[in-house]
Design an enzyme around this catalytic site. Structure first.
Site, mmCIF file in Angstrom:
data_model
loop_
_atom_site.group_PDB
_atom_site.id
_atom_site.type_symbol
_atom_site.label_atom_id
_atom_site.label_comp_id
_atom_site.label_asym_id
_atom_site.label_seq_id
_atom_site.Cartn_x
_atom_site.Cartn_y
_atom_site.Cartn_z
ATOM 1 N N LYS A 184 25.351 -9.650 -22.039
ATOM 2 C CA LYS A 184 25.973 -10.671 -21.207
ATOM 3 C C LYS A 184 25.959 -12.055 -21.853
ATOM 4 C CE LYS A 184 25.809 -8.268 -16.824
ATOM 5 N NZ LYS A 184 25.238 -8.158 -15.464
ATOM 6 N N ARG A 218 20.622 -0.948 -16.857
ATOM 7 C CA ARG A 218 22.045 -0.630 -17.006
ATOM 8 C C ARG A 218 22.519 -1.223 -18.324
ATOM 9 N NH1 ARG A 218 27.066 -2.958 -15.872
ATOM 10 N NH2 ARG A 218 28.670 -1.478 -15.148
#
Length: 306
Positions: free
Chosen positions: A252, A286
């Site tokens: 991210k 995840r």
């Protein structure tokens, strides 16, 4: 903890015993991380769309196989990008992307556990019918008032994510991707906890079993770089609510902003967030890079869960 274990399909998740790995299957043409498996067609014809979906489905099955071989416990199938600034797609388009992939996984890998990454009740219903086991909802049951009842109907576990995304507060930086810059919190951790518990109440009122609820603090969703770093470092306070916690920091932008690196060079940064997250209580991670992060999880588990 509300429940020490959860049976999903043929697998028992014993919370606290080890970290479970969720592999990301983005059946989209516009994933922030560059791993979208759906090839955008060069022509607008239906034939080219069908070809693109077919290629995307084949790529998804190949990636699913690699993920399972390399230690994935769950395959997370999503048909709409959730990157900051992304455009929503219709339920019909989303189903055309994900349902064939779910059906293919069920056919090729019948023991695999599948989560459907959607906030739309119609998509979730069809995904469960096709063989999905878990709902992964980035809006914590707050986007579609019909979604909670669908989850309850199928007696499925649900991952409730915290989300304060606002398209008006997205910053775009070349090579680093998009991020939210306008998010405001009175108290980051307390606000996140409170809003997660609102989603928990929505789930319980709809008849979803408490033991089927998993929380996700929503790293990267409506949070600045500093918010994300603090959230990971204080993940144990989210875990203290008593529910299993999923952490999804993979590739991210807050990692990119910290290291000044594009998505395809964030492996080590992701590994650091995963290790710290597990040490702070994450139960599920995840990730895009299943092989590498499964190893990071196994090593971290050996240290913190021994």
């Amino acid at each position: 903890m509300k429940s020490p274990s959860l049976q999903i399909g043929n697998q028992t998740f014993n919370w606290g015993s080890r970290t479970y790995v969720m592999g990301i299957l983005n059946v989209t043409p516009d994933s922030f991380s560059g791993d979208g498996l759906l090839i955008a067609p060069s022509r607008a014809s239906e034939t080219s769309k069908d070809e693109a979906r077919g290629e995307g489905g084949n790529a998804a099955l190949q990636q699913a196989k690699e993920f399972l071989v390399n230690g994935a416990d769950i395959l997370d199938v999503g048909g709409e990008s959730t990157r900051p600034g992304s455009q929503p797609v219709s339920a019909t388009e989303e189903m055309e992307r994900v349902i064939p992939v779910i059906e293919g996984i069920v056919s090729e890998f019948p023991e695999a556990l599948i989560s459907i990454d959607t906030y739309k009740a119609q998509v979730a219903e069809e995904a469960f019918k096709a063989g999905a086991h878990i709902l992964n909802d980035v809006w914590g049951l707050r986007a579609d008032p019909e979604l909670a009842s669908v989850v309850a109907k199928y007696n499925a576990p649900v991952i409730l994510m915290h989300n304060r995304s606002n398209p008006a507060s997205v910053e775009v930086r070349a090579q680093l991707g998009n991020a939210y810059i306008g998010s405001e919190y009175q108290n980051l951790i307390e606000d996140v906890k409170h809003e997660l518990l609102v989603s928990v109440e929505l789930a319980k009122k709809a008849g979803i079993e408490e033991s089927h609820i998993i929380l996700d603090p929503g790293v990267g969703f409506g949070k600045t770089r500093e918010h994300n770093l603090e959230l990971i470092n204080r993940l144990d306070e989210i875990r203290a609510l008593g529910y299993p916690v999923l952490l999804g920091p993979s590739r991210k932008s807050f990692i990119g902003f910290t290291l000044d690196l594009p998505p395809d060079q964030r492996l080590e940064g992701t590994a650091a967030t995963i290790a710290i997250g597990i040490a702070r209580g994450a139960d599920i991670i995840r990730v895009h890079d299943v092989k590498e992060m499964a190893r990071v999880a196994k090593m971290t588990d050996a240290i913190v869960r021994s």
